[in-house]
Motif scaffolding. Structure first.
Motif, PDB file in Angstrom:
ATOM      1  N   ALA A 103       0.846  -1.208   0.000  1.00  0.00           N
ATOM      2  CA  ALA A 103       0.000   0.000   0.000  1.00  0.00           C
ATOM      3  C   ALA A 103       0.873   1.248   0.000  1.00  0.00           C
ATOM      4  CB  ALA A 103      -0.909   0.002   1.229  1.00  0.00           C
ATOM      5  N   SER A 104       0.385   2.284  -0.688  1.00  0.00           N
ATOM      6  CA  SER A 104       1.143   3.530  -0.768  1.00  0.00           C
ATOM      7  C   SER A 104       0.557   4.536   0.220  1.00  0.00           C
ATOM      8  CB  SER A 104       1.065   4.060  -2.200  1.00  0.00           C
ATOM      9  OG  SER A 104       1.714   5.300  -2.278  1.00  0.00           O
ATOM     10  N   ILE A 105       0.891   4.351   1.483  1.00  0.00           N
ATOM     11  CA  ILE A 105       0.397   5.267   2.516  1.00  0.00           C
ATOM     12  C   ILE A 105       1.571   5.666   3.417  1.00  0.00           C
ATOM     13  CG2 ILE A 105      -1.971   4.369   2.602  1.00  0.00           C
ATOM     14  CD1 ILE A 105      -1.156   2.773   5.090  1.00  0.00           C
ATOM     15  N   LEU A 106       1.391   6.761   4.128  1.00  0.00           N
ATOM     16  CA  LEU A 106       2.390   7.172   5.116  1.00  0.00           C
ATOM     17  C   LEU A 106       1.783   6.986   6.490  1.00  0.00           C
ATOM     18  CD1 LEU A 106       4.129  10.475   3.985  1.00  0.00           C
ATOM     19  CD2 LEU A 106       5.096   8.187   4.096  1.00  0.00           C
ATOM     20  N   THR A 107       2.520   6.369   7.374  1.00  0.00           N
ATOM     21  CA  THR A 107       2.026   6.174   8.723  1.00  0.00           C
ATOM     22  C   THR A 107       3.141   6.531   9.699  1.00  0.00           C
ATOM     23  OG1 THR A 107       1.013   4.591  10.232  1.00  0.00           O
ATOM     24  CG2 THR A 107       2.638   3.701   8.714  1.00  0.00           C
ATOM     25  N   LEU A 158     -11.521   5.297   6.617  1.00  0.00           N
ATOM     26  CA  LEU A 158     -12.207   5.071   5.345  1.00  0.00           C
ATOM     27  C   LEU A 158     -11.327   5.478   4.169  1.00  0.00           C
ATOM     28  CD1 LEU A 158     -15.802   6.172   6.390  1.00  0.00           C
ATOM     29  CD2 LEU A 158     -14.852   3.858   6.244  1.00  0.00           C
ATOM     30  N   ARG A 159     -10.503   6.512   4.343  1.00  0.00           N
ATOM     31  CA  ARG A 159      -9.568   6.930   3.299  1.00  0.00           C
ATOM     32  C   ARG A 159      -8.556   5.802   3.044  1.00  0.00           C
ATOM     33  NH1 ARG A 159      -6.184   6.833   0.367  1.00  0.00           N
ATOM     34  NH2 ARG A 159      -4.467   8.223  -0.118  1.00  0.00           N
ATOM     35  N   ALA A 178      -9.925   2.503   1.041  1.00  0.00           N
ATOM     36  CA  ALA A 178      -9.886   2.478  -0.425  1.00  0.00           C
ATOM     37  C   ALA A 178      -8.507   2.025  -0.908  1.00  0.00           C
ATOM     38  CB  ALA A 178     -10.215   3.864  -0.974  1.00  0.00           C
ATOM     39  N   GLU A 179      -7.462   2.489  -0.237  1.00  0.00           N
ATOM     40  CA  GLU A 179      -6.086   2.123  -0.605  1.00  0.00           C
ATOM     41  C   GLU A 179      -5.853   0.624  -0.347  1.00  0.00           C
ATOM     42  OE1 GLU A 179      -3.733   4.366  -1.738  1.00  0.00           O
ATOM     43  OE2 GLU A 179      -2.121   2.878  -1.835  1.00  0.00           O
ATOM     44  N   ALA A 218      -7.683  -1.503  -2.947  1.00  0.00           N
ATOM     45  CA  ALA A 218      -6.982  -1.465  -4.236  1.00  0.00           C
ATOM     46  C   ALA A 218      -5.723  -2.329  -4.179  1.00  0.00           C
ATOM     47  CB  ALA A 218      -6.619  -0.020  -4.582  1.00  0.00           C
ATOM     48  N   MET A 242      -9.645  11.189  -1.652  1.00  0.00           N
ATOM     49  CA  MET A 242      -9.931   9.764  -1.435  1.00  0.00           C
ATOM     50  C   MET A 242      -9.522   8.903  -2.629  1.00  0.00           C
ATOM     51  SD  MET A 242     -13.522   9.930   0.601  1.00  0.00           S
ATOM     52  CE  MET A 242     -13.589   8.214   1.073  1.00  0.00           C
ATOM     53  N   VAL A 293      -7.362   6.780  -5.177  1.00  0.00           N
ATOM     54  CA  VAL A 293      -6.214   5.901  -4.984  1.00  0.00           C
ATOM     55  C   VAL A 293      -5.392   5.903  -6.262  1.00  0.00           C
ATOM     56  CG1 VAL A 293      -5.551   3.491  -4.649  1.00  0.00           C
ATOM     57  CG2 VAL A 293      -7.462   4.453  -3.346  1.00  0.00           C
ATOM     58  N   GLU A 348      -3.256   3.884  -8.345  1.00  0.00           N
ATOM     59  CA  GLU A 348      -2.857   2.471  -8.475  1.00  0.00           C
ATOM     60  C   GLU A 348      -1.426   2.321  -8.984  1.00  0.00           C
ATOM     61  OE1 GLU A 348      -5.736   0.173 -10.583  1.00  0.00           O
ATOM     62  OE2 GLU A 348      -7.223   0.375  -8.979  1.00  0.00           O
ATOM     63  N   ILE A 380       0.874   1.864  -6.121  1.00  0.00           N
ATOM     64  CA  ILE A 380       0.795   0.521  -5.517  1.00  0.00           C
ATOM     65  C   ILE A 380       1.544  -0.481  -6.400  1.00  0.00           C
ATOM     66  CG2 ILE A 380      -0.755  -1.320  -4.733  1.00  0.00           C
ATOM     67  CD1 ILE A 380      -2.913   0.866  -4.341  1.00  0.00           C
ATOM     68  N   ASN A 405       5.127  -0.202  -5.871  1.00  0.00           N
ATOM     69  CA  ASN A 405       5.501  -0.827  -4.588  1.00  0.00           C
ATOM     70  C   ASN A 405       5.570  -2.347  -4.708  1.00  0.00           C
ATOM     71  OD1 ASN A 405       5.710   1.538  -3.198  1.00  0.00           O
ATOM     72  ND2 ASN A 405       3.663   1.459  -2.306  1.00  0.00           N
ATOM     73  N   HIS A 445       9.248   3.804   2.642  1.00  0.00           N
ATOM     74  CA  HIS A 445       8.239   4.457   3.481  1.00  0.00           C
ATOM     75  C   HIS A 445       8.898   5.348   4.531  1.00  0.00           C
ATOM     76  CE1 HIS A 445       6.004   4.671   7.280  1.00  0.00           C
ATOM     77  NE2 HIS A 445       5.006   5.022   6.494  1.00  0.00           N
TER      78      HIS A 445
END
Lengths: 169, 66
Positions: A37-41, A150-151, A154-155, A158, B22, B24, B26, B29, B32, B44
């Motif tokens: 997943a392409s998220i920052l945490t 919820l944001r 979706a990630e 996908a 919101m 995405v 792709e 991803i 990644n 990250h």
């Protein structure tokens, strides 16, 4: 004036946990990142059994990492009191390798044994660790249901779809 | 008195921004998925360090070192 938080080093933190033989499962954002997943945490979320045996391995490591309570930076640093912490459900800590949340239970899934059943092993080169799978991450995000979850949902959906298309576990 | 047409436009714009946030990407991803889990984690942590440095620089007005 508050001290500046340490730069995150999730890989080093995981290596130290494995090296100390702590039982844990990576949950939350870092688990999603490890699966693509392409998220920052900002924080590393860990589900652990709060058994005395596991805490006797985890707490000394956290002390080595200069762990402090994130919500109460003015309080004394964490001490390796196994008896005391065995009744806790959540530890929100700042360490020298970044923020760490230690959780007894994951919303929508359960405690360590249930989380373990929804986890998979990830190869991180010279060590391996278990992470909560994307289906589990999705179910917990749905159960929590805040806007920010919820944001991320979706990630995660996908990422799961693209992994399935590429026949990745 | 506030112009109701402008107020409506602001609401529409906010909603569009919310929906855009919101979305995405792709392609990120897929990029990644070509990396190993360890590389994903390192990338990250680097991205997070950069984001925090940019936020810090924005707040303090400091210039970032290359």
């Amino acid at each position: 004036m508050p001290t500046k938080p340490a730069p995150n080093s999730s890989a080093e933190l995981l290596r130290r946990l494995v090296g100390s033989e702590v039982e844990f499962i990576v949950v939350g954002g870092v688990a999603a990142v490890l699966q693509g997943a392409s998220i920052l945490t900002v924080d590393l979320d860990l589900c652990v059994p709060f058994s005395q045996a596991n805490l006797s391995r985890l707490l000394p490591l956290l002390v080595e990492l200069d762990a402090r309570f994130r919500a109460h930076p003015d309080r004394p640093r964490l001490v390796p009191d196994v008896e005391h912490f065995s009744a806790f459900r959540l530890l929100m800590l700042e360490t020298s390798l970044g923020p760490v949340d230690v959780l007894r239970e994951i919303t929508g899934i359960g405690e360590f044994e249930e989380v373990s059943r929804s986890s998979l092993e990830v190869d991180l080169g010279d060590f391996r660790c278990r992470v909560l799978g994307l289906e589990g991450l999705i179910s917990t995000k749905r159960a929590v249901g805040r806007d920010k979850d919820l944001r991320v949902l979706a990630e995660l959906e996908a990422t799961l779809r693209l992994r399935t298309l590429r026949h990745l576990p | 008195m506030a112009d109701p047409k402008n107020e409506l436009w602001e609401v529409v714009q906010q909603e569009q921004e919310r929906l855009q946030a919101m979305e995405v990407d792709e392609s990120l991803i897929l990029a990644n998925l070509r990396l190993s889990p360890f590389e994903r984690l390192l990338q990250h942590d680097r991205s997070l360090a950069l984001a925090l440095a940019l936020k810090d620089a924005h707040e303090t007005g400091a210039k970032l070192e290359r």
